[in-house]
Design a protein around this motif. Structure first.
Motif, mmCIF file in Angstrom:
data_model
loop_
_atom_site.group_PDB
_atom_site.id
_atom_site.type_symbol
_atom_site.label_atom_id
_atom_site.label_comp_id
_atom_site.label_asym_id
_atom_site.label_seq_id
_atom_site.Cartn_x
_atom_site.Cartn_y
_atom_site.Cartn_z
ATOM 1 N N LYS A 22 -6.268 -3.178 0.903
ATOM 2 C CA LYS A 22 -6.633 -2.587 2.227
ATOM 3 C C LYS A 22 -7.867 -3.393 2.711
ATOM 4 O O LYS A 22 -8.109 -3.883 3.797
ATOM 5 N N GLU A 23 -8.690 -3.821 1.565
ATOM 6 C CA GLU A 23 -10.080 -4.102 1.975
ATOM 7 C C GLU A 23 -10.319 -5.542 1.651
ATOM 8 O O GLU A 23 -11.341 -6.336 2.285
ATOM 9 N N VAL A 36 0.822 -1.285 0.183
ATOM 10 C CA VAL A 36 -0.211 -0.145 0.115
ATOM 11 C C VAL A 36 0.909 1.121 0.026
ATOM 12 O O VAL A 36 0.769 2.138 -0.568
#
Length: 447
Positions: free
Chosen positions: A237-238, A191
């Motif tokens: 992230k999800e 990320v």
């Protein structure tokens, strides 16, 4: 040392030009070591040894000449041609890339006002056009690896410059291919790393649009890559399965026809969010794509790719359904209509293709039977018809997926495009003006 004059070559320099044509690298190396041989000597037409080697497609010879200091930007040629122009005319992708990396200028024009990319396009060397139009020097990216102005640290870590540059210069703009490049590089599949990369891309976009010579094409490509990076971040992230979920989303086809609905919407949304609304290129893309219902040709990907790369030969090439790689040559053994570049791509795409594979097979068989019947009818009713010549299949709404052209059942159509959409997705921020003009590619061969 006085600059070389046209036709003023020594006997050894004449010998060098001869061995270059013959491709004798060893002898050329010996001659270049002589004090009587200038690496940038000019023949009677103003051509340097590097120009000769590039035009002849001698990659090893070009490499040798560059090592000896050959000038890639010499344009003493009688018609203003450069080594890059000759490389494009030869059709050698390796030499074109080599000369670009050596510092060749891509905007130089010859005596008829044509750039190297335009000359390559004129003779149909579209792969070279693509390489030239997508070139971005490593030096331009490396400047972001050093602190600028009042910055205490660089905007881009040195370790990310290489992987990012590889993606920037890629000529395959299929979103799955780009996501896979991120996924397969541990340095990028993070990320924080992706955030730094897309911010640098955004800075490049701003520079392209604010500089004296605006480069809308490069800006659009950087925006496209930045948008994909940001989508990668959201999935990292999800989602537990990380980027695999994004790849599946981009590949998933509609149950009715297998058309990659999410991928089309994704690319349209990316174009819509280009930050420079007044850009001519953006307006051209919108006018071309917005009136087209999702599922019809041209797809957003094909229009965007043609615009950025300058390729105009899509109908003559076949692309992998999964990753978009050019010159894919493996077909699904059942339907024989969907093309892949390797077995990995076939496995990756099977989860969605299996839903429509049998439908495509039945449609292909019906089409082949119809064509055979039509051909037989013509032979029976016309004594003057040409022997066993093939008839050209009539266009249908499935014409981009089923085009039998050979006895073994192989097809030649593009894959995954051309299906009729069930309903047009509203694009509130896109004009719906019914214009059919295509975007002006960077290089066109209209001469």
């Amino acid at each position: 040392m006085a600059p070389p004059k046209k036709g003023d070559v020594t006997a050894e320099e004449s010998e060098l030009l001869k061995v270059i044509s013959e491709g004798n690298v060893q002898e050329a190396g010996r001659l270049l070591g002589s004090k009587n041989v200038r690496v940038n000597c000019l023949d009677q037409h103003g051509m340097t040894p590097l120009m000769h080697a590039a035009y002849k497609g001698k990659a090893e010879m070009c490499k040798l000449l560059l090592q000896h200091g050959a000038d890639v930007n010499c344009n003493e040629h009688e018609h203003g041609y450069t080594a890059l122009m000759f490389a494009g005319l030869s059709g050698s992708k390796e030499i074109t890339r080599m000369i670009l990396e050596a510092g060749a200028e891509i905007d130089v024009v010859n005596s008829v006002g044509r750039t190297a990319a335009q000359m390559a396009a004129f003779v149909g060397q579209h792969d070279c056009v693509t390489i030239i139009n997508n070139f971005f020097s490593r030096e331009r990216l490396d400047c972001y690896t050093k602190p600028q102005g009042l910055d205490k640290e660089a905007k881009l870590p040195v370790k990310l410059a290489g992987p990012l540059h590889k993606i920037i210069i890629t000529t395959n703009l299929h979103p799955v291919a780009i996501v896979l490049m991120v996924k397969e590089n541990p340095l990028l599949a993070d990320v924080d790393a992706l955030r730094k990369c897309y911010r640098v891309l955004d800075l490049i976009i701003e520079k392209c649009m604010k500089q004296r010579e605006i480069n809308e094409v490069l800006a659009m490509k950087m925006h496209y890559l930045s948008y994909i990076f940001q989508k990668c971040i959201s999935f990292l992230k999800e989602h537990e399965n990380k980027l695999d979920g994004l790849v599946k989303s981009l590949l998933k086809g509609r149950d009715t026809d297998g058309f990659p609905y999410y991928q089309e919407k994704f690319i349209r949304e990316c174009i819509r969010k280009f930050p420079w609304c007044e850009a001519t290129l953006l307006q051209q893309l919108v006018r071309t794509i917005a009136p087209v219902e999702i599922g019809n040709d041209p797809t957003a990907l094909s229009v965007l790719t043609q615009t950025i790369t300058g390729q105009i030969g899509f109908m003559d090439a076949e692309f992998c359904t999964a990753c978009g790689k050019k010159e894919a040559d493996k077909r699904c053994s059942i339907c024989k209509t969907v093309i892949y570049c390797n077995q990995n791509c076939q496995k990756m795409h099977w989860f969605t293709h299996k839903k429509v594979c049998k439908k495509l097979k039945e449609s292909r068989e019906k089409h082949e039977a119809k064509e055979k019947s039509k051909q037989k009818g013509k032979q029976n009713t016309s004594e003057t018809s040409v022997g066993e010549a093939e008839t050209v299949p009539e266009s249908t709404e499935y014409s981009s997926t089923i085009h039998p052209t050979s006895k073994d059942g192989s097809d030649s159509g593009d894959i995954g495009t051309g299906m009729i959409a069930e309903a047009k997705t509203p694009q509130e921020d896109l004009t719906t003006e019914k214009q059919s003009s295509h975007p002006v590619a960077t290089c066109r061969a209209e001469e």
